[in-house]
Scaffold this motif. Structure first.
Motif, short mmCIF file in Angstrom:
data_model
loop_
_atom_site.label_atom_id
_atom_site.label_comp_id
_atom_site.label_asym_id
_atom_site.label_seq_id
_atom_site.Cartn_x
_atom_site.Cartn_y
_atom_site.Cartn_z
N LYS A 128 0.81 -1.22 0.00
CA LYS A 128 0.00 0.00 0.00
C LYS A 128 0.84 1.27 0.00
O LYS A 128 0.35 2.34 -0.30
CB LYS A 128 -0.91 0.02 1.24
CG LYS A 128 -2.03 -0.97 1.17
CD LYS A 128 -2.93 -0.78 2.37
CE LYS A 128 -3.97 -1.88 2.42
NZ LYS A 128 -4.54 -2.03 3.75
N THR A 151 0.47 1.10 -9.54
CA THR A 151 0.03 -0.31 -9.51
C THR A 151 1.08 -1.23 -10.14
O THR A 151 1.31 -2.32 -9.65
CB THR A 151 -1.32 -0.49 -10.22
OG1 THR A 151 -1.16 -0.02 -11.57
CG2 THR A 151 -2.44 0.27 -9.53
N THR A 209 3.57 -2.63 -7.75
CA THR A 209 3.14 -3.36 -6.55
C THR A 209 3.19 -4.87 -6.75
O THR A 209 2.86 -5.62 -5.85
CB THR A 209 1.68 -3.00 -6.18
OG1 THR A 209 0.85 -3.37 -7.28
CG2 THR A 209 1.50 -1.53 -5.87
N ASP A 252 -0.82 -9.92 -6.95
CA ASP A 252 -1.28 -8.65 -7.55
C ASP A 252 -2.47 -8.12 -6.76
O ASP A 252 -3.59 -8.52 -6.98
CB ASP A 252 -1.67 -8.96 -9.02
CG ASP A 252 -2.18 -7.73 -9.74
OD1 ASP A 252 -2.05 -6.62 -9.20
OD2 ASP A 252 -2.70 -7.90 -10.87
N PHE A 268 -3.46 -4.83 -6.59
CA PHE A 268 -4.06 -3.57 -7.08
C PHE A 268 -4.37 -3.57 -8.58
O PHE A 268 -4.54 -2.51 -9.17
CB PHE A 268 -3.12 -2.39 -6.78
CG PHE A 268 -3.06 -2.04 -5.33
CD1 PHE A 268 -4.03 -1.24 -4.75
CD2 PHE A 268 -2.03 -2.52 -4.53
CE1 PHE A 268 -3.98 -0.92 -3.40
CE2 PHE A 268 -1.97 -2.21 -3.19
CZ PHE A 268 -2.96 -1.40 -2.62
N GLY A 303 -2.29 -4.47 -10.91
CA GLY A 303 -1.08 -4.04 -11.62
C GLY A 303 -0.85 -4.81 -12.91
O GLY A 303 -0.35 -4.24 -13.90
N ASP A 311 -2.89 -3.27 -15.59
CA ASP A 311 -2.29 -1.99 -16.01
C ASP A 311 -1.02 -2.21 -16.82
O ASP A 311 -0.74 -1.45 -17.76
CB ASP A 311 -2.02 -1.10 -14.79
CG ASP A 311 -3.32 -0.51 -14.23
OD1 ASP A 311 -4.29 -0.43 -15.01
OD2 ASP A 311 -3.36 -0.17 -13.05
N ARG A 313 -0.89 4.12 -13.02
CA ARG A 313 -2.03 4.44 -12.15
C ARG A 313 -1.56 4.49 -10.69
O ARG A 313 -0.88 3.57 -10.23
CB ARG A 313 -3.09 3.34 -12.30
CG ARG A 313 -4.38 3.56 -11.51
CD ARG A 313 -5.19 2.27 -11.43
NE ARG A 313 -5.45 1.67 -12.72
CZ ARG A 313 -6.55 1.89 -13.46
NH1 ARG A 313 -7.50 2.68 -13.01
NH2 ARG A 313 -6.68 1.31 -14.64
N LEU A 363 -2.18 4.56 -6.50
CA LEU A 363 -3.01 3.64 -5.71
C LEU A 363 -4.14 4.35 -4.98
O LEU A 363 -5.16 3.75 -4.66
CB LEU A 363 -2.16 2.92 -4.65
CG LEU A 363 -0.90 2.18 -5.12
CD1 LEU A 363 -0.36 1.32 -4.00
CD2 LEU A 363 -1.19 1.35 -6.35
#
Ligand code: CTP
Length: 403
Positions: free
Chosen positions: A128, A133, A136, A151, A153, A155, A158, A165, A167
């Motif tokens: 976090k 993303t 992460t 994963d 978020f 990511g 994306d 992007r 978070l």
């Protein structure tokens, strides 16, 4: 899309690093701690880009794990940072691996380093604190058999969609240096900003707090401008990211002129970012204190301003005087801003001309030290530039003729 690269991910890493990772994996199993590849290395691995540093996150205390690793053959701790609970270990005398403890972070004020807490927390909490993303994604190393991407978020999506992007909506105001990181990843990976991320970036830059510390921003600018990509400055201007440094209207430049002049003036990778700082600041009446530039850097900006303000000349002696002893960065910035061909003439024909006669030589000729010495040196210089005299003897003969 990624399954193959994940399953064979060790084969993307060179043999030596691969062996070093295997040492870490077997130690983690024995020690009973989870270790992960996370952030840049996973992103670049999935994009099949060249891998730089190996960062491992330990779901526990990374320093204690590093000490355990050190008890194994050919592993040596070479650095420890107690406050962040990180350690660097050299394996087989050649591969350095950075170990970080999982942690959470909170920002007490914008732009300053966040406060770290809850060391050894779950990976789900650690991720976090990250910027985008795509940074992460994690791979658990001590998973028997297959390596899966963790994963939290989106990511992977994306990464597939080539999107940058953040978070959460406070990401840029917590850490404005992420704006430079966003443009860095856009240019480096040829990605796009996710719409809401771009809007939040613009909102932040519209009501930017001009008192935020610039240390982290400077660090990111340095990394941004050392990339070998076109139109880096243009991206900084078009996205308004330059407003992190100055609210002055900035100069636009033709970036192809940088390549032209680099044929004549070479810069080290470390110096490169500063040309762009010159472009940003050369129009400002004063240099922002927050940038914390050293006296050499301030002098370079001042020098560039002076060259820009100097009257245009066609006289080789004046050209010599204008450019002689100027820093390469000032000369380079000056050329990009003016495309003044006199500078090329100076580099090709004039820069190596030097007066060999010294003050002692003039004293030996019976002259008393005075301001007149400088006039004599200038006369010698002119004689060298316009009439081509070369040796010290020729210079001394010329001085005698003056007397
Ligand atoms: N990070 C962050 N905010 C910052 C700097 C870093 O959230 N201002 C996080 C990112 O998630 C990043 C990780 O810390 O992945 C490690 O930082 P760094 O090594 O700078 O990032 P990399 O992604 O590895 O970048 P590079 O490839 O340029 O080394």
């Amino acid at each position: 899309m990624y399954t193959n690269s994940i399953n064979s991910f060790l084969s993307h890493i060179n043999k030596l690093s691969c062996n070093a990772l295997e040492v870490c994996i077997s130690a983690a199993k024995e020690y009973g701690v989870n270790i992960y590849l996370i952030g840049g290395i996973v992103r670049d691995l999935l994009l099949e880009k060249e891998l730089k540093d190996i960062d491992i996150t330990v779901e526990g205390n990374a320093i204690e794990f590093a000490k355990f690793l050190e008890s194994k053959k050919n592993c040596k701790i070479i650095a420890v940072q107690e406050n962040l609970k990180t350690a660097k270990v050299r394996i087989h005398d050649c591969i350095d691996i950075d170990f970080a403890s999982t942690r959470e972070e909170k920002y007490l004020s914008p732009g300053v380093m966040p406060e770290a807490y809850n060391f050894g927390c779950d990976l789900s909490k650690d991720v976090k604190r990250r910027d985008f993303t795509i940074n992460t994604l994690a791979i658990k190393l001590n998973e028997p058999g297959e390596y899966n991407i963790i994963d939290y978020f989106g990511g992977l999506q994306d990464l597939n969609d080539c999107k940058i992007r953040i978070l959460h909506p406070k990401s840029f105001s917590d850490d404005p240096s992420r704006i430079i990181r966003a443009i860095k990843f856009k240019k480096r990976l040829d990605f796009e900003y996710e719409t809401n991320t771009y809007t939040l970036m613009q909102n932040y830059l519209k009501q930017i707090n001009q008192s935020i510390p610039l240390e982290r921003i400077k660090h990111e600018l340095c990394s941004y401008f050392s990339m070998n990509k076109n139109n880096l400055y243009k991206e900084l201007i078009n996205t308004n990211a330059y407003k992190l440094i100055t609210d002055n209207p900035v100069i636009k430049i033709e970036e192809s002129n940088i390549c032209k002049i680099k044929k004549y003036i070479s810069l080290s990778k470390k110096e490169q970012w500063f040309i762009y700082i010159i472009f940003l600041l050369v129009n400002c009446s004063s240099i922002p204190q927050r940038l914390n530039l050293d006296s050499k850097q301030k002098k370079i900006i001042q020098e560039t301003k002076e060259m820009l303000e100097a009257e245009k000349t066609f006289d080789n002696f004046e050209i010599y005087k204008l450019f002689k002893d100027k820093n390469n960065l000032s000369l380079l910035a000056y050329y990009v801003l003016t495309t003044d061909e006199n500078l090329i003439k100076f580099i090709e024909e004039l820069k190596d001309i030097q007066v060999l006669t010294t003050g002692h030589d003039l004293i030996a000729l019976g002259l008393k030290p005075s301001e007149y010495f400088n006039k004599i040196f200038d006369k010698i210089l002119k004689e060298k530039i316009f009439n081509g005299i070369k040796t010290k003897n020729e210079e001394l003969e010329f001085v005698k003729s003056l007397l």
